[in-house]
Scaffold this active site. Structure first.
Site, PDB file in Angstrom:
ATOM      1  N   LYS A 129      -4.313   9.682   1.172  1.00 33.86           N
ATOM      2  CA  LYS A 129      -5.099   8.623   0.506  1.00 33.86           C
ATOM      3  C   LYS A 129      -5.125   7.357   1.352  1.00 33.86           C
ATOM      4  O   LYS A 129      -5.066   6.248   0.831  1.00 33.86           O
ATOM      5  CB  LYS A 129      -4.466   8.281  -0.844  1.00 33.86           C
ATOM      6  CG  LYS A 129      -4.729   9.321  -1.886  1.00 33.86           C
ATOM      7  CD  LYS A 129      -4.039   9.042  -3.193  1.00 33.86           C
ATOM      8  CE  LYS A 129      -4.234   7.669  -3.749  1.00 33.86           C
ATOM      9  NZ  LYS A 129      -5.541   7.111  -3.827  1.00 33.86           N
ATOM     10  N   ASP A 133       1.516  13.325   0.714  1.00 41.02           N
ATOM     11  CA  ASP A 133       0.697  12.196   1.196  1.00 41.02           C
ATOM     12  C   ASP A 133       0.658  12.199   2.712  1.00 41.02           C
ATOM     13  O   ASP A 133       1.546  12.731   3.358  1.00 41.02           O
ATOM     14  CB  ASP A 133       1.338  10.872   0.742  1.00 41.02           C
ATOM     15  CG  ASP A 133       0.855  10.440  -0.615  1.00 41.02           C
ATOM     16  OD1 ASP A 133       0.090  11.214  -1.227  1.00 41.02           O
ATOM     17  OD2 ASP A 133       1.247   9.356  -1.065  1.00 41.02           O
ATOM     18  N   MET A 190       0.693  -3.150   3.712  1.00 41.07           N
ATOM     19  CA  MET A 190      -0.767  -3.025   3.778  1.00 41.07           C
ATOM     20  C   MET A 190      -1.410  -4.328   4.229  1.00 41.07           C
ATOM     21  O   MET A 190      -2.443  -4.742   3.703  1.00 41.07           O
ATOM     22  CB  MET A 190      -1.333  -2.576   2.419  1.00 41.07           C
ATOM     23  CG  MET A 190      -0.920  -1.160   2.083  1.00 41.07           C
ATOM     24  SD  MET A 190      -1.337  -0.651   0.414  1.00 41.07           S
ATOM     25  CE  MET A 190       0.144  -1.099  -0.466  1.00 41.07           C
TER      26      MET A 190
HETATM   27  N1  SAH Z   1       5.584   3.886  -0.851  1.00 42.62           N
HETATM   28  C1  SAH Z   1       5.553   3.380   0.506  1.00 42.62           C
HETATM   29  C2  SAH Z   1       4.470   2.347   0.735  1.00 42.62           C
HETATM   30  C3  SAH Z   1       3.075   2.908   0.635  1.00 42.62           C
HETATM   31  S1  SAH Z   1       1.866   1.688   0.896  1.00 42.62           S
HETATM   32  C4  SAH Z   1       6.935   2.816   0.847  1.00 42.62           C
HETATM   33  O1  SAH Z   1       7.761   2.633  -0.048  1.00 42.62           O
HETATM   34  O2  SAH Z   1       7.184   2.568   2.019  1.00 42.62           O
HETATM   35  C5  SAH Z   1       1.467   1.970   2.591  1.00 42.62           C
HETATM   36  C6  SAH Z   1       1.999   0.848   3.445  1.00 42.62           C
HETATM   37  O3  SAH Z   1       3.372   1.031   3.691  1.00 42.62           O
HETATM   38  C7  SAH Z   1       1.371   0.764   4.836  1.00 42.62           C
HETATM   39  O4  SAH Z   1       0.141   0.090   4.813  1.00 42.62           O
HETATM   40  C8  SAH Z   1       2.425  -0.026   5.564  1.00 42.62           C
HETATM   41  O5  SAH Z   1       2.349  -1.396   5.242  1.00 42.62           O
HETATM   42  C9  SAH Z   1       3.699   0.523   4.963  1.00 42.62           C
HETATM   43  N2  SAH Z   1       4.293   1.606   5.767  1.00 42.62           N
HETATM   44  C10 SAH Z   1       4.527   2.858   5.391  1.00 42.62           C
HETATM   45  N3  SAH Z   1       5.168   3.552   6.366  1.00 42.62           N
HETATM   46  C11 SAH Z   1       5.347   2.693   7.385  1.00 42.62           C
HETATM   47  C12 SAH Z   1       5.964   2.774   8.664  1.00 42.62           C
HETATM   48  N4  SAH Z   1       6.540   3.898   9.100  1.00 42.62           N
HETATM   49  N5  SAH Z   1       5.974   1.667   9.446  1.00 42.62           N
HETATM   50  C13 SAH Z   1       5.435   0.503   9.025  1.00 42.62           C
HETATM   51  N6  SAH Z   1       4.836   0.362   7.825  1.00 42.62           N
HETATM   52  C14 SAH Z   1       4.799   1.441   7.017  1.00 42.62           C
END
Ligand code: SAH
Length: 254
Positions: free
Chosen positions: A56, A35, A168
């Site tokens: 995505k 991803d 998100m």
């Molecule tokens: N599976 C992932 C989440 C995916 S949804 C997890 O467990 O973290 C994608 C969302 O994750 C983004 O819109 C944001 O809200 C958050 N996100 C992912 N990486 C991030 C980061 N390094 N810093 C801040 N938010 C993050």
């Protein structure tokens, strides 16, 4: 022979936050579907593998979910060792459950390797404990964005008494603030917004529920970002201005 497909959490960004189990699985992989929230440095653990980017990101050009699943299935049926690498944890807003079920229905087993989800890492990165005795009895992880356009029950969340960790959420700040305010959460409730948690360029914006939209737009908050909403968001480097905490926590700290 069909090998199980590994659904691996790559953590929030910092490659050192990867689990040993994830590293071991990556070392064995022949095909890695990555991803775009995955830090490319994590791929140093699978130099032997063919890496296929399958980003995505919301609103951007993306690889359809159905195509990604078929790709995993095809390689697995060819007897290849397939790893699906996802940001954070595969099963927190990562479609891990969906993909595992889809593969299982086609006779391909999965192994899920946890990653540190962005919400936990983001809070820790700026010194916020998501639970704190006397202040927050629990945590709710919630997405502000759903594919069907539906919104969370903000009023119920406002009443939950838990720290809210919103994924998100950047494009939905006005609806989030409005929903929680209408639900009865006070406008001066502390909010922390963390962009690119654990990555170079990490930024934090401290605000309140009433001001968060104005502060985010004035400081140009961009995705990926996490919102932490609740009294613990007043903590900084795990210390707190005692006056900003409710009485029981003040007493506990005295
Ligand atoms: N599976 C992932 C989440 C995916 S949804 C997890 O467990 O973290 C994608 C969302 O994750 C983004 O819109 C944001 O809200 C958050 N996100 C992912 N990486 C991030 C980061 N390094 N810093 C801040 N938010 C993050």
């Amino acid at each position: 022979m069909i090998h199980p497909v590994f659904l691996i959490g790559a953590g929030p960004g910092d490659p050192e936050l990867l689990t040993i189990k994830a590293v071991k699985a990556l070392r064995q992989a022949e095909i890695v579907l990555a991803d775009d929230l995955v830090n490319p440095e994590v791929l140093a653990h699978c130099p032997q593998a063919r890496v296929i980017p399958v980003g995505k990101r919301g609103g951007c050009r993306s690889t359809p979910q159905d195509f990604i699943q078929r790709l995993m299935l095809r390689y697995a049926r060819q007897g290849r060792k397939v790893a699906r690498l996802k940001g954070g944890d595969p099963c927190i807003f990562g479609r891990g459950g969906e993909e595992a079920a889809w593969l299982a229905a086609r006779g391909v087993p999965c192994e899920i390797v946890n990653g540190i989800t962005a919400g936990l890492a983001a809070a820790t990165a700026i010194g916020i404990p998501l639970t704190l005795r006397g202040v927050a009895r629990g945590v709710t992880l919630v997405t502000a964005h759903t594919e069907d356009g539906g919104a969370p029950d903000w009023a119920a969340l406002a009443r939950s008494g838990t720290t809210l960790v919103v994924y998100m959420g950047v494009a939905r700040l006005p609806a989030t603030a409005a929903g929680l305010l209408e639900g009865g959460l006070p406008g001066d409730t502390a909010v922390a917004m963390i962009e690119r948690a654990s990555l170079p360029g990490q930024r934090e914006i401290r605000s309140t529920l009433a001001r968060m939209q104005a502060d985010a737009s004035c400081q140009g908050l961009r995705s990926p970002a996490i919102l932490v909403i609740g009294d613990v968001a007043a903590c900084s480097r795990f210390g707190v201005a005692a006056a900003s905490l409710p009485a029981p926590a003040r007493a506990a700290r005295a």
